[in-house]
Design a protein around this motif. Structure first.
Motif: not given
Length: 152
Positions: A76-85
């Protein structure tokens, strides 16, 4: 003040922060926070205090659900690297739960009932993570140029 007392106070502050933050977001501390590593360390302490494979599997399942919520928040926050973690963390938790389920005593009726519940919840979470992955793919494609899409 002694080092032990300082450590204890810091631990209690982090624990309180984790609990109060989790109530606000239902996901706890997210991967974009510098406290995420400490949050995961507190989860390990919670696991160490648990007894039996069923209880440990239930705690791991709770943590896996938290990772799933973290994935959603990061997307939702467009933090894709963190989403992947968080997604990788979820995957690791599911693997650990499955290992604990294999070790449940088949002669214990309560344990078998818990095993079925755990397996159903795992299946639900795996379905949900697949849906989130599709959502992530769509969102990423919407933010990249056609040339970048072709390269992918």
């Amino acid at each position: 003040m002694s080092k032990k007392l300082i450590f204890l106070l810091a631990f209690l502050v982090l624990l309180f922060t984790r609990v109060s933050y989790a109530q606000e977001t239902d996901a706890g501390i997210t991967p974009d926070s510098p406290l995420w590593g400490l949050d995961k360390a507190l989860e390990q302490i919670e696991l160490l205090l648990a007894t039996g494979n069923v209880e440990k599997a239930k705690i791991e399942l709770k943590h896996a659900h938290e990772r799933l919520l973290e994935v959603k928040i990061m997307i939702e926050q467009n933090k894709f690297e963190d989403a992947e973690k968080a997604k990788e963390g979820h995957k690791e938790k599911i693997i650990k739960i499955k290992e604990k389920i294999r070790d449940i005593d088949a002669d214990d009726d309560d344990a078998v009932e818990n095993e079925v519940e755990l397996e159903n919840e795992i299946e639900d979470q795996e379905d949900e993570i697949e849906e989130v992955e599709r959502e992530l793919e769509i969102k990423i494609k919407g933010q990249i140029t056609p040339e970048q899409q072709a390269a992918i």
